[in-house]
Motif scaffolding. Structure first.
Motif, mmCIF file in Angstrom:
data_model
loop_
_atom_site.group_PDB
_atom_site.id
_atom_site.type_symbol
_atom_site.label_atom_id
_atom_site.label_comp_id
_atom_site.label_asym_id
_atom_site.label_seq_id
_atom_site.Cartn_x
_atom_site.Cartn_y
_atom_site.Cartn_z
ATOM 1 N N LYS A 1 -48.975 -91.263 -16.701
ATOM 2 C CA LYS A 1 -50.336 -90.790 -16.523
ATOM 3 C C LYS A 1 -51.026 -91.501 -15.362
ATOM 4 O O LYS A 1 -52.237 -91.396 -15.200
ATOM 5 C CB LYS A 1 -51.127 -90.972 -17.818
ATOM 6 C CG LYS A 1 -50.628 -90.100 -18.963
ATOM 7 C CD LYS A 1 -51.570 -90.109 -20.144
ATOM 8 C CE LYS A 1 -51.055 -89.231 -21.271
ATOM 9 N NZ LYS A 1 -50.868 -87.823 -20.844
ATOM 10 N N SER A 2 -50.255 -92.191 -14.552
ATOM 11 C CA SER A 2 -50.813 -92.839 -13.369
ATOM 12 C C SER A 2 -51.407 -91.783 -12.447
ATOM 13 O O SER A 2 -50.817 -90.728 -12.208
ATOM 14 C CB SER A 2 -49.710 -93.610 -12.639
ATOM 15 O OG SER A 2 -50.220 -94.265 -11.503
ATOM 16 N N LEU A 3 -52.595 -92.041 -11.910
ATOM 17 C CA LEU A 3 -53.259 -91.108 -11.002
ATOM 18 C C LEU A 3 -52.614 -91.179 -9.621
ATOM 19 O O LEU A 3 -52.598 -92.230 -8.976
ATOM 20 C CB LEU A 3 -54.738 -91.445 -10.904
ATOM 21 C CG LEU A 3 -55.567 -91.163 -12.164
ATOM 22 C CD1 LEU A 3 -56.852 -91.988 -12.171
ATOM 23 C CD2 LEU A 3 -55.883 -89.682 -12.285
ATOM 24 N N VAL A 4 -52.071 -90.047 -9.165
ATOM 25 C CA VAL A 4 -51.401 -90.008 -7.870
ATOM 26 C C VAL A 4 -51.862 -88.781 -7.098
ATOM 27 O O VAL A 4 -52.432 -87.842 -7.657
ATOM 28 C CB VAL A 4 -49.866 -90.005 -8.020
ATOM 29 C CG1 VAL A 4 -49.402 -91.231 -8.794
ATOM 30 C CG2 VAL A 4 -49.375 -88.732 -8.695
ATOM 31 N N GLU A 5 -51.595 -88.796 -5.793
ATOM 32 C CA GLU A 5 -51.991 -87.715 -4.907
ATOM 33 C C GLU A 5 -50.770 -87.241 -4.121
ATOM 34 O O GLU A 5 -49.828 -88.011 -3.897
ATOM 35 C CB GLU A 5 -53.063 -88.200 -3.932
ATOM 36 C CG GLU A 5 -54.309 -88.731 -4.611
ATOM 37 C CD GLU A 5 -55.267 -89.418 -3.645
ATOM 38 O OE1 GLU A 5 -56.467 -89.403 -3.925
ATOM 39 O OE2 GLU A 5 -54.817 -89.953 -2.615
ATOM 40 N N LEU A 6 -50.798 -85.994 -3.663
ATOM 41 C CA LEU A 6 -49.671 -85.486 -2.886
ATOM 42 C C LEU A 6 -49.509 -86.221 -1.561
ATOM 43 O O LEU A 6 -48.400 -86.303 -1.022
ATOM 44 C CB LEU A 6 -49.832 -83.983 -2.638
ATOM 45 C CG LEU A 6 -49.636 -83.081 -3.861
ATOM 46 C CD1 LEU A 6 -49.678 -81.620 -3.446
ATOM 47 C CD2 LEU A 6 -48.320 -83.383 -4.591
ATOM 48 N N VAL A 7 -50.593 -86.774 -1.030
ATOM 49 C CA VAL A 7 -50.492 -87.535 0.205
ATOM 50 C C VAL A 7 -49.645 -88.792 0.016
ATOM 51 O O VAL A 7 -49.203 -89.416 0.987
ATOM 52 C CB VAL A 7 -51.901 -87.875 0.740
ATOM 53 C CG1 VAL A 7 -52.538 -88.998 -0.073
ATOM 54 C CG2 VAL A 7 -51.876 -88.212 2.224
ATOM 55 N N ASP A 8 -49.372 -89.150 -1.224
ATOM 56 C CA ASP A 8 -48.548 -90.322 -1.522
ATOM 57 C C ASP A 8 -47.052 -90.064 -1.318
ATOM 58 O O ASP A 8 -46.260 -91.013 -1.277
ATOM 59 C CB ASP A 8 -48.750 -90.767 -2.974
ATOM 60 C CG ASP A 8 -50.159 -91.218 -3.288
ATOM 61 O OD1 ASP A 8 -50.850 -91.693 -2.360
ATOM 62 O OD2 ASP A 8 -50.586 -91.096 -4.451
ATOM 63 N N LEU A 9 -46.646 -88.828 -1.214
ATOM 64 C CA LEU A 9 -45.207 -88.536 -1.173
ATOM 65 C C LEU A 9 -44.531 -89.049 0.095
ATOM 66 O O LEU A 9 -43.381 -89.497 0.047
ATOM 67 C CB LEU A 9 -44.960 -87.042 -1.333
ATOM 68 C CG LEU A 9 -44.955 -86.530 -2.766
ATOM 69 C CD1 LEU A 9 -44.689 -85.031 -2.807
ATOM 70 C CD2 LEU A 9 -43.904 -87.268 -3.606
ATOM 71 N N PHE A 10 -45.191 -88.973 1.237
ATOM 72 C CA PHE A 10 -44.600 -89.450 2.481
ATOM 73 C C PHE A 10 -44.213 -90.929 2.357
ATOM 74 O O PHE A 10 -43.023 -91.277 2.524
ATOM 75 C CB PHE A 10 -45.587 -89.199 3.626
ATOM 76 C CG PHE A 10 -45.048 -89.382 5.020
ATOM 77 C CD1 PHE A 10 -43.995 -90.237 5.307
ATOM 78 C CD2 PHE A 10 -45.615 -88.696 6.087
ATOM 79 C CE1 PHE A 10 -43.506 -90.405 6.596
ATOM 80 C CE2 PHE A 10 -45.143 -88.845 7.390
ATOM 81 C CZ PHE A 10 -44.091 -89.712 7.646
ATOM 82 N N PRO A 11 -45.145 -91.838 2.057
ATOM 83 C CA PRO A 11 -44.744 -93.249 1.936
ATOM 84 C C PRO A 11 -43.775 -93.498 0.789
ATOM 85 O O PRO A 11 -42.939 -94.411 0.864
ATOM 86 C CB PRO A 11 -46.067 -93.990 1.735
ATOM 87 C CG PRO A 11 -47.038 -92.961 1.258
ATOM 88 C CD PRO A 11 -46.611 -91.676 1.896
ATOM 89 N N THR A 12 -43.860 -92.695 -0.262
ATOM 90 C CA THR A 12 -42.946 -92.877 -1.398
ATOM 91 C C THR A 12 -41.510 -92.583 -0.997
ATOM 92 O O THR A 12 -40.583 -93.349 -1.314
ATOM 93 C CB THR A 12 -43.354 -91.961 -2.564
ATOM 94 O OG1 THR A 12 -44.685 -92.284 -2.957
ATOM 95 C CG2 THR A 12 -42.421 -92.121 -3.739
ATOM 96 N N LEU A 13 -41.299 -91.489 -0.296
ATOM 97 C CA LEU A 13 -39.944 -91.150 0.146
ATOM 98 C C LEU A 13 -39.433 -92.153 1.164
ATOM 99 O O LEU A 13 -38.221 -92.430 1.211
ATOM 100 C CB LEU A 13 -39.911 -89.730 0.700
ATOM 101 C CG LEU A 13 -40.048 -88.633 -0.362
ATOM 102 C CD1 LEU A 13 -40.172 -87.257 0.282
ATOM 103 C CD2 LEU A 13 -38.870 -88.659 -1.337
ATOM 104 N N CYS A 14 -40.324 -92.719 1.974
ATOM 105 C CA CYS A 14 -39.909 -93.795 2.876
ATOM 106 C C CYS A 14 -39.362 -94.975 2.077
ATOM 107 O O CYS A 14 -38.291 -95.510 2.393
ATOM 108 C CB CYS A 14 -41.084 -94.245 3.740
ATOM 109 S SG CYS A 14 -41.600 -93.062 5.000
ATOM 110 N N GLU A 15 -40.096 -95.376 1.053
ATOM 111 C CA GLU A 15 -39.656 -96.534 0.269
ATOM 112 C C GLU A 15 -38.366 -96.241 -0.488
ATOM 113 O O GLU A 15 -37.453 -97.076 -0.543
ATOM 114 C CB GLU A 15 -40.749 -96.961 -0.704
ATOM 115 C CG GLU A 15 -40.401 -98.231 -1.465
ATOM 116 C CD GLU A 15 -41.565 -98.814 -2.247
ATOM 117 O OE1 GLU A 15 -41.305 -99.654 -3.131
ATOM 118 O OE2 GLU A 15 -42.719 -98.440 -1.982
#
Length: 488
Positions: free
Chosen positions: A365-379
């Motif tokens: 239930k952590s609040l996340v945004e689609l703009v987070d996907l770019f840095p997430t896939l990098c990591e």
């Protein structure tokens, strides 16, 4: 004979040495192959799926993907319209930076030099390719792709149609009032490939087969159109649902006194079977459209299954990150509304599933945004995060659902208020509230606010912004809203 003994002894020692395992420090280890990325983008998909607790939905393939990864229950798009949402996700930038607010504006027309996600991966040794709707326009960000899908998996012009019956395919340029065709189509006994998503799924299978023969890691983005209008699908997907069992959503309106904050659902009115001048559809048409939406979801789900099956058949699944996301939500008669184009929960909340090697299944239930996907896939792929990225990596949440990266998630949308003109709605979703400010883009004046308390009003039917009991919450919510350009 004796003269041969030293040589035999020497050879024997070599054989003995070779048979003994070397220490870890002495062994030469090759670095592990970088992880592939399969990104599945879905248009107009609300989190109304079996894996999101909607048992009446037939979505077995997305459900099995969720069972192998992390399901995000509180993921939100940046703008509830496809072009702007996708531009933000693919660039890693918020809409106040991209200046993409609608479906027409190309990312590259606003940010010609921004380093996009596929471009970043290609510069780090990835083969990159796409099929279907990834950006709103297939021509946007053309330089980011190293593979031409039309060469590797050519389109068959006899397949992949919007309609399979004898219906208008395109509007007549000489008649601007001519509409697309009906909002739904039961295609009958036709193969999945008769429609666009089915044909693109077959092409994606061919691309994955080709990628399996390559030495480079790959990034493949597959964009499915359904359940976007028109709600067209073969009969077998319509047959999964009994229309008589479909319940009409509540038509109680959340936007008290703010008629401009509703969706105008002009997108739906582009179809021949929808009255141009109406603010409410009757129960029969509402059920028909909901039936069509669900059939389209199940049809799309089957295409997701084909792609996942191909990934497994080629032996690539264990070395591939799979991400599935919806670009924004969609009203199916909720509050009497249709389409998206608002700042509210149904328009902005999206399904998001991240399945990666070594990641346990779970939900968060952590609040996340689609703009987070770019840095997430990098990591997750162990690449550096470009400095321009304005989201936060949620890779930690992928591994630990109890983590939190922010106190609120942003969504924005521009509307027009009678007598005021354009207003920018900026909305934040916290654990408890959705708070929205409408600010004139001309004067900067705060025109209206909406506050929804989901703890006391889970159906989101009351604006409590003027209730004295909620005044203590407003300063903090306003302060967070002020940070929309950079995020929290």
């Amino acid at each position: 004979m004796h003269a041969l003994r030293p040589r035999c002894l020497f050879l024997g020692l070599i054989c003995l040495f070779c048979s003994v395992p070397m220490s870890a420090s002495a062994q030469e280890t090759s670095p592990p192959k970088p992880l592939n990325v399969l990104m599945i983008a879905v248009d107009d998909l609300r989190p109304e799926l079996g894996c999101y607790g909607k048992s009446y939905m037939h979505s077995p393939n997305i459900d099995r993907l969720a069972a192998s990864g992390m399901r995000f229950d509180r993921a939100y798009c940046q703008v509830a319209v496809c072009g702007a949402s996708r531009a933000s996700l693919m660039s890693g930038c918020r809409p106040e930076t991209t200046q993409c607010w609608n479906f027409k504006t190309l990312l590259r027309s606003q940010m010609p030099d921004v380093l996009t996600l596929p471009q970043h991966l290609s510069r780090n040794g990835y083969e990159t390719g796409f099929l279907g709707k990834v950006y709103h326009s297939a021509s946007d960000d053309a330089a980011a792709w190293t593979v031409d899908a039309n060469e590797w998996a050519p389109r068959d012009r006899s397949k992949g149609k919007s309609y399979v019956q004898e219906l208008p395919r395109k509007r007549n340029p000489a008649n601007s009032s001519e509409k697309n065709g009906p909002s739904i189509e039961n295609g009958g006994d036709v193969p999945d490939s008769a429609y666009t998503d089915g044909h693109n799924a077959d092409r994606a299978v061919a691309l994955l087969e080709r990628f399996s023969t390559q030495d480079k890691p790959f990034f493949l983005a597959v964009g499915f159109l359904k359940p976007h209008l028109p709600f067209n699908a073969p009969a077998k997907y319509w047959d999964l649902y009994d229309r008589d069992d479909i319940k009409i959503p509540s038509r109680e309106d959340v936007v008290d006194g703010l008629p401009y904050a509703r969706s105008s659902w002009g997108e739906l009115k582009n179809y021949t079977d929808i009255p141009a001048k109406t603010d409410m559809l009757d129960d029969e048409k509402t059920r028909e459209l909901i039936h069509g939406y669900r059939a389209a979801v199940s049809y799309m789900d089957a295409q997701v299954g084909k792609v996942l099956n191909a990934l497994e058949a080629n032996g690539q699944r264990e070395n591939t990150i799979v991400v599935l996301w919806g670009d924004h939500g969609w009203y199916v008669g909720d509050f009497g509304d249709w389409c998206k184009h608002t700042n509210y929960e149904i328009a902005t909340r999206v399904p998001l599933i991240v399945s990666a090697p070594g990641v346990p299944a779970g939900e968060t239930k952590s609040l996340v945004e689609l703009v987070d996907l770019f840095p997430t896939l990098c990591e997750l792929t162990e690449l550096p995060v470009p400095e321009h990225c304005q989201g936060k990596s949620i890779a930690g949440v992928v591994h630990d659902p109890g983590l939190s990266v922010r106190p609120a998630a942003f969504s924005q949308y521009k509307k027009s208020k009678l007598g005021v003109g354009p207003v920018l709605g900026t909305s934040i979703r916290t654990d408890r509230f959705r708070y929205t400010e409408y600010v004139s883009t001309k004067t900067g004046k705060l025109e209206d606010i909406v506050l929804i308390d989901f703890d006391k009003d889970p159906g989101a039917t009351r604006n409590v912004a003027s209730d004295p009991a909620y005044q203590p919450f407003l300063p903090q919510l306003h302060a967070w809203c002020e940070q929309s350009a950079t995020g929290l």
